[in-house]
Design a protein around this motif. Structure first.
Motif, short mmCIF file in Angstrom:
data_model
loop_
_atom_site.label_atom_id
_atom_site.label_comp_id
_atom_site.label_asym_id
_atom_site.label_seq_id
_atom_site.Cartn_x
_atom_site.Cartn_y
_atom_site.Cartn_z
N ARG A 16 0.83 -1.21 0.00
CA ARG A 16 0.00 0.00 0.00
C ARG A 16 0.87 1.26 0.00
O ARG A 16 0.49 2.29 -0.57
CB ARG A 16 -0.91 0.00 1.23
CG ARG A 16 -1.79 1.21 1.37
CD ARG A 16 -2.79 1.05 2.50
NE ARG A 16 -3.67 2.19 2.62
CZ ARG A 16 -4.75 2.24 3.41
NH1 ARG A 16 -5.07 1.18 4.14
NH2 ARG A 16 -5.52 3.31 3.46
N TYR A 17 2.04 1.17 0.64
CA TYR A 17 2.89 2.36 0.82
C TYR A 17 4.16 2.25 -0.02
O TYR A 17 4.65 1.16 -0.32
CB TYR A 17 3.24 2.53 2.30
CG TYR A 17 2.03 2.60 3.21
CD1 TYR A 17 1.22 3.74 3.23
CD2 TYR A 17 1.66 1.51 4.00
CE1 TYR A 17 0.10 3.79 4.04
CE2 TYR A 17 0.54 1.57 4.82
CZ TYR A 17 -0.24 2.70 4.83
OH TYR A 17 -1.36 2.76 5.62
N ASP A 18 4.72 3.40 -0.36
CA ASP A 18 5.93 3.50 -1.18
C ASP A 18 7.10 2.79 -0.49
O ASP A 18 7.48 3.15 0.63
CB ASP A 18 6.25 4.98 -1.41
CG ASP A 18 7.55 5.18 -2.16
OD1 ASP A 18 7.96 4.26 -2.90
OD2 ASP A 18 8.17 6.25 -2.01
N GLN A 19 7.70 1.81 -1.16
CA GLN A 19 8.78 1.03 -0.56
C GLN A 19 10.17 1.60 -0.85
O GLN A 19 11.16 1.03 -0.39
CB GLN A 19 8.71 -0.42 -1.07
CG GLN A 19 7.44 -1.15 -0.66
CD GLN A 19 7.29 -1.26 0.85
OE1 GLN A 19 7.98 -2.03 1.50
NE2 GLN A 19 6.39 -0.46 1.42
N THR A 20 10.22 2.72 -1.57
CA THR A 20 11.53 3.33 -1.84
C THR A 20 11.96 4.27 -0.73
O THR A 20 13.12 4.67 -0.67
CB THR A 20 11.49 4.12 -3.16
OG1 THR A 20 10.50 5.15 -3.07
CG2 THR A 20 11.17 3.19 -4.32
N SER A 21 11.04 4.62 0.19
CA SER A 21 11.39 5.50 1.31
C SER A 21 11.28 4.74 2.63
O SER A 21 10.50 3.78 2.74
CB SER A 21 10.45 6.72 1.35
OG SER A 21 9.14 6.32 1.74
N PHE A 22 12.08 5.14 3.61
CA PHE A 22 12.06 4.47 4.91
C PHE A 22 10.69 4.61 5.57
O PHE A 22 10.17 3.64 6.15
CB PHE A 22 13.13 5.07 5.83
CG PHE A 22 13.08 4.53 7.24
CD1 PHE A 22 13.57 3.28 7.55
CD2 PHE A 22 12.51 5.29 8.27
CE1 PHE A 22 13.50 2.77 8.84
CE2 PHE A 22 12.44 4.80 9.56
CZ PHE A 22 12.94 3.53 9.85
N LEU A 23 10.09 5.80 5.46
CA LEU A 23 8.77 6.02 6.08
C LEU A 23 7.71 5.11 5.46
O LEU A 23 6.87 4.55 6.17
CB LEU A 23 8.36 7.49 5.92
CG LEU A 23 7.04 7.90 6.61
CD1 LEU A 23 7.10 7.62 8.11
CD2 LEU A 23 6.72 9.36 6.35
N GLY A 24 7.77 4.94 4.13
CA GLY A 24 6.83 4.06 3.47
C GLY A 24 6.99 2.62 3.90
O GLY A 24 6.00 1.91 4.14
N ARG A 25 8.25 2.18 4.02
CA ARG A 25 8.51 0.81 4.49
C ARG A 25 8.07 0.63 5.93
O ARG A 25 7.55 -0.43 6.31
CB ARG A 25 10.00 0.47 4.33
CG ARG A 25 10.46 0.41 2.88
CD ARG A 25 11.83 -0.24 2.75
NE ARG A 25 12.88 0.48 3.43
CZ ARG A 25 13.60 1.45 2.88
NH1 ARG A 25 13.35 1.84 1.64
NH2 ARG A 25 14.58 2.05 3.55
N LEU A 26 8.29 1.66 6.75
CA LEU A 26 7.89 1.59 8.15
C LEU A 26 6.38 1.43 8.28
O LEU A 26 5.89 0.58 9.04
CB LEU A 26 8.35 2.85 8.89
CG LEU A 26 8.02 2.93 10.39
CD1 LEU A 26 8.73 1.82 11.16
CD2 LEU A 26 8.41 4.29 10.96
N ARG A 27 5.62 2.20 7.51
CA ARG A 27 4.15 2.10 7.55
C ARG A 27 3.70 0.72 7.05
O ARG A 27 2.75 0.14 7.57
CB ARG A 27 3.53 3.20 6.70
CG ARG A 27 3.79 4.61 7.23
CD ARG A 27 3.21 5.68 6.34
NE ARG A 27 1.74 5.72 6.43
CZ ARG A 27 0.97 6.53 5.71
NH1 ARG A 27 1.54 7.33 4.82
NH2 ARG A 27 -0.33 6.51 5.85
#
Length: 325
Positions: A16-27
Motif C-alpha cells: 500500500r505504501y511506497d517502498q523506496t522510502s524508509f517512512l513508506g517501508r515503516l508504515r
C-alpha cells in the motif's frame, strides 16, 4: 470518484505504501506486525479472502472501496502463508512476534541470572526465533528440514555458549564491584542474541549462496538465479538481525538501572517486574518495525553488478530480488 492520497487505488499483491522510502517501508511493516490481526475470526478471514478473489475475477460487489480491499489484503497476508496457502500458527506470525516474544525478552533481561537460567532463556528465545523463521519461510522451493535443524542447533549453541561464557568471565572479574558486575551482566544477552541471529541466518539460508536466488525484471518475470544477489540479501538480513536486538537488549538495562535508584521503586520493590515488563514491551514493539524497515523486502540491484549470464539475458538495467525478513 478519485482515490484520496490517504487511500491510494488498490493493487492486488502490491504494498500500500511506497517502498523506496524508509517512512513508506515503516508504515508497510507496521501493518504486517499489527497485533490486532491476531483477533480476526475465521469468518472474517474467509470474508477477506472472498473479497480479494472477487476483485481478482472482476466480480466485486458495488460499493466496495479501496480502503476495504487494502484492509482485506492486510488481514490475509498477516494470517495466510503466501506460498502454502495455509494459516500460520498464531505465536509464529509476524504479528505475534512482539506479544509472544516479550515474555522471553523479559526473562533474558532479568538480573542475577544463574548459568541454568541463562541456558533456558537463550534456548527459549532461539526456539521461538526458529519457529517464526520456519513458519514465514520462502516455500516456493523445497528446503530440506535438515537445513532448518542446522540453523536451529547452530543458533542455540552460539547463543548459549557466548552468554554462559561472558557470564563466567564477569563472575571471575574480581576487580569489579558487585553492583558493576550486575549492570554488565544485564548487557550479556545482546552479543549472545546478535551472534546467534547471524548464525541462524547464515545456516538457514546457506543453500541460497550455492544455488542463488531468483532475480526479476520490471514485469516480475524471472531472469535467472544469482549468487551475488543472494549474498546481498543475506548480508542485509543479517545486518537487520543485529540491529533488531540492539535497542531491545541495550535500552531496558540502561533505563532500569536508572529507575531502580528512584526512592519510590526502592520502597516498592514489587513494582520492579511490572515496570521492567512494560519497558521491554515498548522497546520491542518500537524496534521491530524500525529494524525490518531498514531495507525494502523487494530489493533492487544493478544488472552490471550481477553475473555476466544474467546481464546477457535481459535488457533491464535494474533487477529485483526478494531479500526476505
Amino acid at each position: 470518484m478519485a482515490e484520496s492520497a490517504a487511500c491510494p487505488a488498490f493493487q492486488l499483491g502490491r504494498p500500500r505504501y511506497d517502498q523506496t522510502s524508509f517512512l513508506g517501508r515503516l508504515r508497510h511493516f507496521l501493518d504486517i506486525i499489527d497485533p490486532s490481526t491476531l483477533f480476526v475470526s475465521e469468518k472474517e478471514l474467509k470474508e477477506c479472502v472472498k473479497l480479494l478473489d472477487d476483485y481478482k475475477h472482476g466480480t466485486l460487489p458495488p460499493g466496495v472501496c479501496s480502503d476495504q480491499l487494502w484492509e482485506a489484503q492486510k488481514i490475509k497476508q498477516a494470517i495466510i502463508h503466501p506460498d502454502t496457502g495455509e494459516k500460520i500458527f498464531m505465536p509464529f506470525r509476524m504479528s505475534g512476534y512482539v506479544p509472544f516474544g516479550t515474555p522471553i525478552v523479559i526473562g533474558l533481561l532479568l538480573p542475577n541470572q544463574t548459568v541454568m537460567s541463562t541456558i533456558i532463556w537463550q534456548w527459549l528465545n532461539q526456539s521461538h526465533n526458529a519457529c517464526v523463521n520456519y513458519a514465514n519461510r520462502n516455500a516456493t522451493k523445497p528446503t530440506p528440514t535438515s537445513k532448518f535443524l542446522q540453523g536451529y542447533v547452530g543458533a542455540v549453541t552460539s547463543a548459549v555458549s557466548i552468554a554462559v561464557g561472558l557470564n563466567v568471565l564477569i563472575q571471575k572479574a574480581n576487580k569489579l564491584s558487585p553492583a558493576t558486575r550486575m549492570i554488565i551482566q544485564r548487557f550479556v544477552p545482546f552479543p549472545a542474541v546478535a551472534s546467534a541471529n547471524i548464525c541462524n541466518v547464515a545456516l538457514m539460508r546457506h543453500n541460497e549462496l550455492s544455488e542463488g536466488i531468483d532475480v526479476l525484471d520490471n514485469n516480475g518475470s524471472v531472469v535467472g538465479s544469482s549468487k551475488i544477489a543472494a549474498r546481498h540479501a543475506i548480508m542485509e538480513t543479517a545486518f537487520t538481525r543485529v540491529v533488531l536486538p540492539m535497542p531491545i537488549f541495550v535500552l531496558p538495562p540502561i533505563i532500569m538501572s536508572y529507575l531502580e535508584r528512584l526512592r519510590f521503586l526502592q520502597r516498592n520493590r514489587r513494582l520492579m517486574l511490572p515496570i521492567h515488563s512494560v519497558v521491554c514491551l515498548v522497546t520491542f514493539g518500537l524496534s521491530l518495525p524500525v529494524a525490518i524497515s531498514l531495507f525494502p523486502q523487494m530489493a533492487q540491484i544493478e544488472v552490471s553488478r550481477l553475473e555476466p549470464e544474467i546481464a546477457m539475458a535481459t535488457d533491464c538495467k535494474v533487477l529485483t530480488y526478494n531479500k526476505g525478513l
